[in-house]
Motif scaffolding. Structure first.
Motif, PDB file in Angstrom:
ATOM      1  N   ARG A 206      20.186  66.125 -16.331  1.00 51.45           N
ATOM      2  CA  ARG A 206      19.677  66.540 -17.883  1.00 51.45           C
ATOM      3  C   ARG A 206      18.299  66.324 -18.065  1.00 51.45           C
ATOM      4  NH1 ARG A 206      23.886  64.646 -22.453  1.00 51.45           N
ATOM      5  NH2 ARG A 206      22.243  65.505 -23.665  1.00 51.45           N
ATOM      6  N   THR A 207      17.587  65.415 -17.236  1.00 51.73           N
ATOM      7  CA  THR A 207      16.036  65.270 -17.191  1.00 51.73           C
ATOM      8  C   THR A 207      15.475  64.623 -16.235  1.00 51.73           C
ATOM      9  OG1 THR A 207      14.056  65.067 -18.923  1.00 51.73           O
ATOM     10  CG2 THR A 207      15.902  63.586 -18.759  1.00 51.73           C
ATOM     11  N   VAL A 208      14.294  64.504 -15.976  1.00 48.85           N
ATOM     12  CA  VAL A 208      13.514  63.410 -15.376  1.00 48.85           C
ATOM     13  C   VAL A 208      12.403  62.860 -16.303  1.00 48.85           C
ATOM     14  CG1 VAL A 208      13.906  64.531 -12.906  1.00 48.85           C
ATOM     15  CG2 VAL A 208      11.942  65.340 -14.363  1.00 48.85           C
ATOM     16  N   GLU A 209      12.488  61.488 -16.060  1.00 47.44           N
ATOM     17  CA  GLU A 209      11.202  60.927 -16.906  1.00 47.44           C
ATOM     18  C   GLU A 209      10.449  59.946 -15.892  1.00 47.44           C
ATOM     19  OE1 GLU A 209      13.414  58.452 -19.768  1.00 47.44           O
ATOM     20  OE2 GLU A 209      15.178  58.869 -18.367  1.00 47.44           O
ATOM     21  N   TYR A 210       9.241  59.913 -16.151  1.00 47.97           N
ATOM     22  CA  TYR A 210       8.199  59.061 -15.088  1.00 47.97           C
ATOM     23  C   TYR A 210       8.256  57.684 -15.247  1.00 47.97           C
ATOM     24  CZ  TYR A 210       4.774  58.668 -18.705  1.00 47.97           C
ATOM     25  OH  TYR A 210       4.136  58.453 -19.761  1.00 47.97           O
ATOM     26  N   ILE A 211       7.916  57.120 -14.250  1.00 50.05           N
ATOM     27  CA  ILE A 211       7.474  55.638 -14.061  1.00 50.05           C
ATOM     28  C   ILE A 211       6.309  55.730 -13.483  1.00 50.05           C
ATOM     29  CG2 ILE A 211       8.009  53.166 -13.395  1.00 50.05           C
ATOM     30  CD1 ILE A 211      10.969  55.557 -13.808  1.00 50.05           C
ATOM     31  N   ASP A 212       5.241  55.030 -14.315  1.00 49.38           N
ATOM     32  CA  ASP A 212       3.781  55.208 -13.817  1.00 49.38           C
ATOM     33  C   ASP A 212       3.484  53.478 -13.628  1.00 49.38           C
ATOM     34  OD1 ASP A 212       1.006  55.020 -13.546  1.00 49.38           O
ATOM     35  OD2 ASP A 212       0.944  56.957 -14.340  1.00 49.38           O
ATOM     36  N   ASN A 213       3.575  53.105 -12.523  1.00 44.82           N
ATOM     37  CA  ASN A 213       3.128  51.758 -12.232  1.00 44.82           C
ATOM     38  C   ASN A 213       2.348  51.325 -10.996  1.00 44.82           C
ATOM     39  OD1 ASN A 213       3.087  48.908 -11.806  1.00 44.82           O
ATOM     40  ND2 ASN A 213       5.190  48.762 -12.780  1.00 44.82           N
ATOM     41  N   ARG A 214       1.102  51.648 -11.127  1.00 38.23           N
ATOM     42  CA  ARG A 214       0.043  51.377 -10.164  1.00 38.23           C
ATOM     43  C   ARG A 214      -0.732  49.979  -9.902  1.00 38.23           C
ATOM     44  NH1 ARG A 214      -2.998  57.262 -11.377  1.00 38.23           N
ATOM     45  NH2 ARG A 214      -1.621  57.924 -12.751  1.00 38.23           N
ATOM     46  N   SER A 215       0.006  49.090 -11.085  1.00 41.74           N
ATOM     47  CA  SER A 215      -0.868  47.948 -11.246  1.00 41.74           C
ATOM     48  C   SER A 215      -0.415  46.586 -10.742  1.00 41.74           C
ATOM     49  CB  SER A 215      -1.136  47.708 -12.688  1.00 41.74           C
ATOM     50  OG  SER A 215       0.435  48.014 -13.502  1.00 41.74           O
ATOM     51  N   THR A 216       0.575  46.821  -9.769  1.00 46.08           N
ATOM     52  CA  THR A 216       1.181  45.623  -8.976  1.00 46.08           C
ATOM     53  C   THR A 216       1.501  45.953  -7.563  1.00 46.08           C
ATOM     54  OG1 THR A 216       2.990  43.937  -9.097  1.00 46.08           O
ATOM     55  CG2 THR A 216       3.476  46.230  -9.747  1.00 46.08           C
ATOM     56  N   LEU A 248      11.627  58.598  -5.787  1.00 45.58           N
ATOM     57  CA  LEU A 248      10.541  57.615  -5.555  1.00 45.58           C
ATOM     58  C   LEU A 248       9.257  58.272  -5.001  1.00 45.58           C
ATOM     59  CD1 LEU A 248      12.348  54.467  -4.080  1.00 45.58           C
ATOM     60  CD2 LEU A 248      11.621  54.777  -6.286  1.00 45.58           C
ATOM     61  N   GLY A 249       8.021  57.944  -5.510  1.00 45.48           N
ATOM     62  CA  GLY A 249       6.927  58.616  -5.015  1.00 45.48           C
ATOM     63  C   GLY A 249       6.755  57.390  -3.743  1.00 45.48           C
ATOM     64  N   PRO A 250       6.238  58.329  -2.663  1.00 42.44           N
ATOM     65  CA  PRO A 250       5.973  57.440  -1.539  1.00 42.44           C
ATOM     66  C   PRO A 250       5.340  56.031  -1.390  1.00 42.44           C
ATOM     67  CG  PRO A 250       5.451  59.608  -1.014  1.00 42.44           C
ATOM     68  CD  PRO A 250       5.668  59.543  -2.420  1.00 42.44           C
ATOM     69  N   GLU A 251       4.461  56.023  -2.553  1.00 44.49           N
ATOM     70  CA  GLU A 251       3.864  54.629  -2.606  1.00 44.49           C
ATOM     71  C   GLU A 251       4.879  53.590  -3.040  1.00 44.49           C
ATOM     72  OE1 GLU A 251      -0.134  54.021  -4.568  1.00 44.49           O
ATOM     73  OE2 GLU A 251      -0.745  56.206  -3.780  1.00 44.49           O
ATOM     74  N   HIS A 252       5.697  53.896  -3.974  1.00 37.28           N
ATOM     75  CA  HIS A 252       6.588  52.857  -4.616  1.00 37.28           C
ATOM     76  C   HIS A 252       7.691  52.588  -3.344  1.00 37.28           C
ATOM     77  CE1 HIS A 252       5.949  53.572  -9.131  1.00 37.28           C
ATOM     78  NE2 HIS A 252       5.212  52.648  -8.654  1.00 37.28           N
ATOM     79  N   ALA A 253       7.950  53.753  -2.733  1.00 36.10           N
ATOM     80  CA  ALA A 253       9.195  53.572  -1.525  1.00 36.10           C
ATOM     81  C   ALA A 253       8.585  52.674  -0.450  1.00 36.10           C
ATOM     82  CB  ALA A 253       9.363  54.998  -1.180  1.00 36.10           C
ATOM     83  N   GLN A 254       7.386  52.804  -0.222  1.00 35.97           N
ATOM     84  CA  GLN A 254       6.819  52.207   0.686  1.00 35.97           C
ATOM     85  C   GLN A 254       6.601  50.725   0.371  1.00 35.97           C
ATOM     86  OE1 GLN A 254       3.253  54.349   2.485  1.00 35.97           O
ATOM     87  NE2 GLN A 254       4.776  55.972   3.288  1.00 35.97           N
ATOM     88  N   ASN A 313      -0.579  59.373  -3.274  1.00 34.98           N
ATOM     89  CA  ASN A 313      -1.834  59.404  -3.941  1.00 34.98           C
ATOM     90  C   ASN A 313      -1.771  58.850  -5.410  1.00 34.98           C
ATOM     91  OD1 ASN A 313      -0.629  61.206  -5.696  1.00 34.98           O
ATOM     92  ND2 ASN A 313      -2.184  62.887  -5.056  1.00 34.98           N
ATOM     93  N   ALA A 314      -0.721  58.236  -5.756  1.00 36.05           N
ATOM     94  CA  ALA A 314      -0.738  57.474  -7.151  1.00 36.05           C
ATOM     95  C   ALA A 314       0.794  56.865  -7.140  1.00 36.05           C
ATOM     96  CB  ALA A 314      -0.771  58.198  -8.157  1.00 36.05           C
ATOM     97  N   ALA A 315       0.831  55.384  -7.361  1.00 36.06           N
ATOM     98  CA  ALA A 315       2.108  54.854  -7.484  1.00 36.06           C
ATOM     99  C   ALA A 315       2.800  55.343  -8.577  1.00 36.06           C
ATOM    100  CB  ALA A 315       1.903  53.301  -7.439  1.00 36.06           C
ATOM    101  N   MET A 316       3.645  56.496  -8.589  1.00 38.23           N
ATOM    102  CA  MET A 316       4.444  56.791  -9.572  1.00 38.23           C
ATOM    103  C   MET A 316       5.758  57.307  -9.041  1.00 38.23           C
ATOM    104  SD  MET A 316       2.281  60.279 -11.149  1.00 38.23           S
ATOM    105  CE  MET A 316       0.768  59.249 -11.313  1.00 38.23           C
ATOM    106  N   SER A 317       6.834  57.437  -9.924  1.00 40.79           N
ATOM    107  CA  SER A 317       8.077  57.727  -9.487  1.00 40.79           C
ATOM    108  C   SER A 317       8.924  58.417 -10.827  1.00 40.79           C
ATOM    109  CB  SER A 317       8.977  56.475  -8.825  1.00 40.79           C
ATOM    110  OG  SER A 317       8.651  55.927  -7.751  1.00 40.79           O
TER     111      SER A 317
END
Lengths: 340, 186
Positions: A206-216, A248-254, A313-317
């Motif tokens: 029904r949708t996608v919604e972002y999680i932007d977390n580059r701070s940890t 998952l963006g690759p940064e979060h996955a890794q 290139n940025a930690a988001m999923s």
């Protein structure tokens, strides 16, 4: 009949207008399909032209391989995309939720995930901007599914289709999995197809919604952030559970992989932590059937599909939201190519 | 000019029976007739029909004998539910078509019951008349008549459902007794 005369560009435009006039398009221009185009598609697949690949008995409509081919061409697919279109169609169709999806007020979108070497061969984007736009196979394979629904089943908006608000990009949510940057096995392996085999997995969302977390750099902190979005009450539709998955963006996955989390560990963690207080649910008018203790918002650990896509290139999923109460069947579909 | 463009709507040989469906003959009176209720899984649908059944029993002498719920809102009622209704009932009330797919399938259920000789009244919420009519057209029954109730139904309280059911009853009685179907002229 228009006054296009003999100017080829005017003729091409007139052909596009003709398709609009027939009611065949989703609002964007389509590529008019010829019998030769359909034959070119059929040459790529072992499936015969008249094989029925989907039915809506209550509508008295069925769809054939040849009809899917015409719609794929109209969507802008090259003939060599056609085996992927057929696999995507099959993957969508075997999801139980697809039975009522096309007419639903929810207006759900197929989320189509492609694994295997076909991603590079057809240049299906799995890296930067995987959700689009900008890549022909991603944009047109999803669109082909939409045109098959419209023209094959006769389900059109504000007629048999009753979407309340619809969804931006409903027919273009097709991406490759970024297997190269994923710490885990391909999604299609989870879905029962051997590694290295071209395969498609699908769910209705029904949708996608972002999680932007580059701070940890804490895996648990990122998981906590995911769990919060997964436990959002607005996505809860009553009944047993809402459902959710992650691209998952690759940064979060890794980050998770390097912390020792397997895919199943991530699923289990999220299942246990995506909870709401029943009192909060009640305050939102959703307090029926939620019990006394912390209410688990997701149906099971296995029913939280986890895909890896995008650029590092940025930690988001992205969290995605399955339609209805449905969870992924967990079955991927191998792409079948005609032996040359 | 564009004859070479493939028509993407042309599927396999028609699977729908063509020709207008014949609709059931209407009884002169409802008194003593056996009533079946065919609910879907939408919230308040069963309660709505139960309240309709009670009203019909209290005021028209109808005898409610079967109340079933179909398992899937998208598709028509499965054969076993249909035969339960056609074997034990003289008339059927079906609904409530209060979503995109269930409004269409409720109309399809009504038409199938009519073809089996059972007068049926289908209840559709007024937000979904377009899909209800589209299904009637698809089944070659353009103008197929049903009863509407204001949308939404799902958020009504028990009292609200009861009031709504009472409002719908005159229309239901009319559909079950009068030759109102446009498609009946075939």
């Amino acid at each position: 009949m228009t006054s296009a005369g003999t100017d080829l560009v005017e003729l091409a435009k007139a052909a596009i207008e003709y398709c609009y006039d027939q009611g065949w398009t989703d609002g964007l221009p389509v590529v008019p399909a010829t019998a030769a185009d359909v034959a070119a598609c059929l040459a790529t697949t072992p499936h015969p032209a008249d094989e029925i690949i989907g039915s809506q008995p209550h509508l008295g409509r069925s769809v054939t391989v040849a009809q899917a081919a015409a719609n794929a061409i109209m969507a802008g697919c090259k003939p060599e995309y056609f085996p992927v279109v057929l696999a995507a169609w099959q993957a969508v169709t075997h999801e139980r939720s697809s039975r009522g999806a096309w007419q639903s007020t929810s207006g759900p979108a197929p989320l189509i995930v492609v694994n295997g070497p076909v991603r590079t061969r057809l240049r299906i984007n799995y890296a930067g901007g995987a959700f689009g736009p900008g890549f022909r196979p991603n944009a047109t394979i999803g669109r082909a599914i939409g045109l098959i629904v419209r023209n094959g089943y006769g389900v059109r908006p504000q007629e048999l289709e009753q979407a309340t608000q619809g969804l931006p990009g409903r027919w273009s949510v097709c991406l490759g999995e970024n297997e190269e940057m994923s710490p885990w096995e391909p999604l299609s392996v989870v879905g029962g197809v051997p590694a290295g085999v071209d395969a498609v997995s699908a769910m209705l969302i029904r949708t996608v919604e972002y999680i932007d977390n580059r701070s940890t750099d804490s895996a648990e902190a990122v998981l906590t952030d995911f769990a919060d979005t997964l436990a959002r009450m607005g996505a809860y539709v009553g009944g047993p559970h809402s459902s959710g998955g992650l691209v998952l963006g690759p940064e979060h996955a890794q980050l998770l992989g390097n912390a020792g989390y397997r895919r199943t560990d991530v699923q289990q963690w999220l299942f246990e932590h995506a909870v709401r207080d029943p009192a909060e649910m009640a305050a939102a008018g959703k307090g029926e059937h939620v019990g006394d203790g912390p209410f688990r918002m997701l149906p099971s650990a296995e029913a939280i599909p986890i895909v890896v896509a995008g650029a590092a290139n940025a930690a988001m999923s992205m969290v995605f939201r399955p339609f209805g109460w449905a969870a992924w069947t967990g079955r991927s579909v191998p792409v079948e190519w005609k032996e040359q | 000019m564009f004859e070479t463009i493939v028509d993407p709507t042309v599927g396999p040989a028609e699977t729908v029976e063509r020709g207008r469906p014949s609709l059931a003959q209407r009884p002169e009176s409802l008194a003593g007739l056996r009533l079946g209720l065919l609910a879907n899984t939408k919230r308040n649908a069963e309660q709505f029909l139960a309240d309709v059944g009670r009203e019909l029993a209290d005021h028209y002498g109808i005898v409610p004998v079967v109340a079933v719920k179909k398992p899937n809102i998208v598709e028509t009622a499965p054969a076993e539910l249909m035969s339960e209704l056609t074997e034990h009932c003289d008339i059927v009330v079906a609904g409530v078509g209060d979503c995109g797919s269930c409004s269409a399938s409720a109309v399809a259920d009504g038409i199938l019951l009519e073809q089996a000789g059972i007068p049926a009244a289908v209840i559709i919420s007024d937000a979904f008349t377009v899909s209800a009519n589209a299904m009637a057209d698809l089944r070659n029954a353009p103008g197929y008549a049903y009863v509407t109730t204001p949308h939404p139904v799902a958020n009504l309280t028990a009292d609200g459902v009861r009031a709504r059911a009472a409002q719908a009853v005159p229309g239901i009685v009319a559909l079950l007794t009068e030759p109102v179907m446009a498609a009946a002229s075939a």
